[in-house]
Design a protein around this motif. Structure first.
Motif, PDB file in Angstrom:
ATOM      1  N   GLY A 162      50.477  47.261  40.222  1.00 49.22           N
ATOM      2  CA  GLY A 162      49.739  48.509  40.315  1.00 49.22           C
ATOM      3  C   GLY A 162      48.874  48.738  39.094  1.00 49.22           C
ATOM      4  N   GLY A 163      48.035  49.769  39.177  1.00 52.29           N
ATOM      5  CA  GLY A 163      47.176  50.092  38.040  1.00 52.29           C
ATOM      6  C   GLY A 163      46.042  50.999  38.443  1.00 52.29           C
TER       7      GLY A 163
ATOM      8  N   GLN B  49      53.361  56.953  48.813  1.00 56.01           N
ATOM      9  CA  GLN B  49      53.544  58.397  48.784  1.00 56.01           C
ATOM     10  C   GLN B  49      52.595  58.996  47.759  1.00 56.01           C
ATOM     11  OE1 GLN B  49      57.569  59.747  48.103  1.00 56.01           O
ATOM     12  NE2 GLN B  49      57.125  61.731  49.042  1.00 56.01           N
ATOM     13  N   ALA B  50      51.694  59.825  48.256  1.00 59.41           N
ATOM     14  CA  ALA B  50      50.755  60.524  47.393  1.00 59.41           C
ATOM     15  C   ALA B  50      51.357  61.876  47.010  1.00 59.41           C
ATOM     16  CB  ALA B  50      49.426  60.714  48.112  1.00 59.41           C
TER      17      ALA B  50
ATOM     18  N   VAL C 159      49.397  53.205  42.024  1.00 58.75           N
ATOM     19  CA  VAL C 159      48.028  52.742  42.247  1.00 58.75           C
ATOM     20  C   VAL C 159      47.117  53.964  42.170  1.00 58.75           C
ATOM     21  CG1 VAL C 159      46.406  51.767  43.906  1.00 58.75           C
ATOM     22  CG2 VAL C 159      48.698  50.778  43.660  1.00 58.75           C
ATOM     23  N   THR C 160      46.141  53.894  41.274  1.00 50.61           N
ATOM     24  CA  THR C 160      45.191  54.991  41.105  1.00 50.61           C
ATOM     25  C   THR C 160      43.789  54.457  41.302  1.00 50.61           C
ATOM     26  OG1 THR C 160      46.655  56.119  39.534  1.00 50.61           O
ATOM     27  CG2 THR C 160      44.349  56.805  39.576  1.00 50.61           C
TER      28      THR C 160
ATOM     29  N   THR D 267      45.119  56.332  46.501  1.00 48.01           N
ATOM     30  CA  THR D 267      45.924  56.650  45.322  1.00 48.01           C
ATOM     31  C   THR D 267      47.305  57.148  45.738  1.00 48.01           C
ATOM     32  OG1 THR D 267      44.002  57.178  43.954  1.00 48.01           O
ATOM     33  CG2 THR D 267      46.103  58.163  43.313  1.00 48.01           C
ATOM     34  N   ALA D 268      48.339  56.485  45.211  1.00 52.17           N
ATOM     35  CA  ALA D 268      49.711  56.829  45.573  1.00 52.17           C
ATOM     36  C   ALA D 268      50.666  55.931  44.798  1.00 52.17           C
ATOM     37  CB  ALA D 268      49.939  56.641  47.069  1.00 52.17           C
ATOM     38  N   VAL D 269      51.949  56.256  44.906  1.00 52.75           N
ATOM     39  CA  VAL D 269      52.978  55.319  44.466  1.00 52.75           C
ATOM     40  C   VAL D 269      53.316  54.443  45.665  1.00 52.75           C
ATOM     41  CG1 VAL D 269      55.314  55.051  43.569  1.00 52.75           C
ATOM     42  CG2 VAL D 269      53.895  56.961  42.788  1.00 52.75           C
ATOM     43  N   TYR D 270      53.257  53.136  45.451  1.00 49.84           N
ATOM     44  CA  TYR D 270      53.514  52.180  46.516  1.00 49.84           C
ATOM     45  C   TYR D 270      54.917  51.616  46.354  1.00 49.84           C
ATOM     46  CZ  TYR D 270      48.700  52.331  48.082  1.00 49.84           C
ATOM     47  OH  TYR D 270      47.492  52.750  48.595  1.00 49.84           O
ATOM     48  N   TYR D 271      55.667  51.636  47.468  1.00 53.04           N
ATOM     49  CA  TYR D 271      57.061  51.195  47.468  1.00 53.04           C
ATOM     50  C   TYR D 271      57.243  49.982  48.370  1.00 53.04           C
ATOM     51  CZ  TYR D 271      58.094  55.798  45.478  1.00 53.04           C
ATOM     52  OH  TYR D 271      58.124  56.918  44.682  1.00 53.04           O
TER      53      TYR D 271
END
Length: 115
Positions: free
Chosen positions: A9-10, A39-40, A111-112, A90-94
């Motif tokens: 991510g980044g 999840q955003a 991820v942004t 943009t979100a946290v990826y799981y």
């Protein structure tokens, strides 16, 4: 116990690309399916892409044609190639793995997409 560790991510500009990795602590052949969720802020976790043990893939409509899910069984790793990224990605990826109805999750990677 299954351990899943995401990486990759980044921060990326709109239109850019990122490749996420999910390393599993055991053979990914043992899973019925694996997938990527995100999840955003202020939103529910949603399925992004999934791949079954037989290689069948499924994508959310919002990422079709831009994201590609794949696995490398020799490395016990799943990937998500993300192209043409948009701010709404943009979100946290799981990372997720399913085995006999039991779900396993990684810790998530941010991820942004922003200019």
């Amino acid at each position: 116990q299954v351990r899943l560790v995401e990486s990759g991510g980044g921060l990326v500009q709109p239109g850019g690309s990122l490749k996420l990795s999910c390393a599993a602590s055991r053979s990914i052949f043992s899973f019925d399916a694996m997938g990527w969720y995100r999840q955003a802020p202020g939103k529910e976790r949603e399925l992004v892409a999934r791949i079954t043990n037989g290689g069948t893939t499924d994508y959310a409509d919002s990422v079709k044609g831009r994201f590609t899910i794949s696995t490398d069984n020799t490395k016990n790793t799943m990937y998500l190639q993300m192209n043409s990224l948009k701010p709404e990605d943009t979100a946290v990826y799981y990372c997720n793995a399913v085995n006999w109805g039991a779900h396993y999750w990684g810790q998530g990677t941010q991820v942004t997409v922003s200019s």
